[in-house]
Design an enzyme around this catalytic site. Sequence first.
Site, PDB file in Angstrom:
ATOM      1  N   ALA A 183       0.827  -1.211   0.000  1.00  0.00           N
ATOM      2  CA  ALA A 183       0.000   0.000   0.000  1.00  0.00           C
ATOM      3  C   ALA A 183       0.860   1.260   0.000  1.00  0.00           C
ATOM      4  CB  ALA A 183      -0.936  -0.006   1.205  1.00  0.00           C
ATOM      5  N   PHE A 185       1.436   5.654   0.754  1.00  0.00           N
ATOM      6  CA  PHE A 185       1.292   6.524   1.923  1.00  0.00           C
ATOM      7  C   PHE A 185       0.058   7.411   1.866  1.00  0.00           C
ATOM      8  CE2 PHE A 185       3.401   9.398  -1.052  1.00  0.00           C
ATOM      9  CZ  PHE A 185       2.723  10.587  -0.841  1.00  0.00           C
ATOM     10  N   LYS A 209       1.606  -5.275   3.556  1.00  0.00           N
ATOM     11  CA  LYS A 209       2.725  -4.377   3.849  1.00  0.00           C
ATOM     12  C   LYS A 209       2.249  -2.944   3.660  1.00  0.00           C
ATOM     13  CE  LYS A 209       6.033  -2.418   1.635  1.00  0.00           C
ATOM     14  NZ  LYS A 209       6.182  -1.183   2.464  1.00  0.00           N
ATOM     15  N   GLU A 212       5.657   2.299   5.006  1.00  0.00           N
ATOM     16  CA  GLU A 212       6.448   2.493   6.225  1.00  0.00           C
ATOM     17  C   GLU A 212       6.293   3.898   6.792  1.00  0.00           C
ATOM     18  OE1 GLU A 212       8.987   3.527   2.672  1.00  0.00           O
ATOM     19  OE2 GLU A 212       7.553   1.952   3.211  1.00  0.00           O
ATOM     20  N   ARG A 213       5.742   4.822   6.003  1.00  0.00           N
ATOM     21  CA  ARG A 213       5.542   6.188   6.492  1.00  0.00           C
ATOM     22  C   ARG A 213       4.263   6.339   7.305  1.00  0.00           C
ATOM     23  NH1 ARG A 213       6.787   8.618   0.541  1.00  0.00           N
ATOM     24  NH2 ARG A 213       9.060   8.408   0.545  1.00  0.00           N
ATOM     25  N   SER A 262       3.494   4.460  -7.041  1.00  0.00           N
ATOM     26  CA  SER A 262       4.115   5.172  -8.152  1.00  0.00           C
ATOM     27  C   SER A 262       4.323   4.260  -9.358  1.00  0.00           C
ATOM     28  CB  SER A 262       5.464   5.745  -7.718  1.00  0.00           C
ATOM     29  OG  SER A 262       6.398   4.693  -7.524  1.00  0.00           O
ATOM     30  N   CYS A 317      -4.034   9.879  -6.412  1.00  0.00           N
ATOM     31  CA  CYS A 317      -3.852   9.407  -7.783  1.00  0.00           C
ATOM     32  C   CYS A 317      -4.998   9.855  -8.675  1.00  0.00           C
ATOM     33  CB  CYS A 317      -3.709   7.891  -7.815  1.00  0.00           C
ATOM     34  SG  CYS A 317      -5.200   7.013  -7.304  1.00  0.00           S
TER      35      CYS A 317
END
Length: 535
Positions: A183, A185, A209, A212-213, A262, A317
């Site tokens: 996924a 941020f 997952k 991490e941000r 991205s 997006c």
Amino acid sequence: MAALLAAAAVRARILQVSSKVKSSPTWYSASSFSSSVPTVKLFIGGKFVESKSDKWIDIHNPATNEVIGRVPQATKAEMDAAIASCKRAFPAWADTSVLSRQQVLLRYQQLIKENLKEIAKLITLEQGKTLADAEGDVFRGLQVVEHACSVTSLMMGETMPSITKDMDLYSYRLPLGVCAGIAPFNFPAMIPLWMFPMAMVCGNTFLMKPSERVPGATMLLAKLLQDSGAPDGTLNIIHGQHEAVNFICDHPDIKAISFVGSNKAGEYIFERGSRHGKRVQANMGAKNHGVVMPDANKENTLNQLVGAAFGAAGQRCMALSTAVLVGEAKKWLPELVEHAKNLRVNAGDQPGADLGPLITPQAKERVCNLIDSGTKEGASILLDGRKIKVKGYENGNFVGPTIISNVKPNMTCYKEEIFGPVLVVLETETLDEAIQIVNNNPYGNGTAIFTTNGATARKYAHLVDVGQVGVNVPIPVPLPMFSFTGSRSSFRGDTNFYGKQGIQFYTQLKTITSQWKEEDATLSSPAVVMPTMGR
């Protein structure tokens, strides 16, 4: 017998549910570092587990850039344990009645509703978007969970009786096994909720997952799923960056990967995952155009352009990052600028904020560099948000609403997805020219046309080569009974997210040809020729 006992245990676990999440989060722990910064746990086998990793990533509040937590880069052993947990849980979960799986999600959607504001607060803290926008983030994900509760009709197969004498043909959908999600941020709740609920209600187990941000929302969603009665091991969560992504792409027990992010990452994951024999669906970048006809409702259109371009600081997006003004609509530019000037930039938890900060200082620098490129290549900046200062949040990653005019399709600020609060404006004389501009752009996520003429709207919707089209709707994200249908360079794979296509992605068909002869007789001799069935 073992499978029956396991399925019975699953059903018993499903019935043991609690109605509220605990007030103190179990997915954060006191830091093992010298500071008081908390660390985020892994979620493996139904337990929130402290990582043994020696590699940690700081989590920042984008409004202040202060470190608010640390997330581990999971070790190889921890990632293997997560997959093993998924694999162990799969047989019993797949054998669990579809009605029981549906009941888990029915309870889950209720717990999400009850804890929506708490999830939104976590999103605002870690991601920076306004509280109202964060609540919308959770709500759009919740809608997918609600739709997944329709699994009993969505997973139905097909039957044809008597295709020839005494022979019937039928097919049904089965889960794949262990599936995984990666996924981004920008939607810490919505995107994970696009993934694991749809996969799990079909009978799969899931490895998630999160970015991490922004791990907090996903961890709370995992706790709520556990409280809804989901058996241990059906959802596991790891954290990390490149090594975790490669692990997911390469592991032989993972059958399918869902990704949003991205283009660079999406192309990589699609290629690597496909090379290892996995189904992959990858939603990627975009350059979404809003085509404004001179007959459009001016005030409504200007408000819609501003909201869709600058909401969430442009980190969507489906942000409407490009306006194409047709004919006399170009005269609306000064009023467009005035509408954008009225937006309030502040920390997301502050009352009245319309947009918050960008996710990192690096993201801010990239956005500012793309604005700079516009001036260097001949565009005009009508509204410049690069030097904005927010009182009390001087260290935040803020960029104010920015409008760039006189943009041409060969300019860098047009060709690249900016992913910030920047609206680039092009002008054309005719609708046909506008359609050509949109179709020449490689992206195909979304577009919108603003008009009061039905024939114009129909022509645009039919001729434009974009997967999702809005008519006087600036961000045409479909509701989950449909599917998210981005296309061209905005998507890789052959089956899209949620809706009927989401069910298809997370299931495989099995077809059975069955013959029970009326006379219940045995064949007198072997049949060695190709069966024709219809004769």
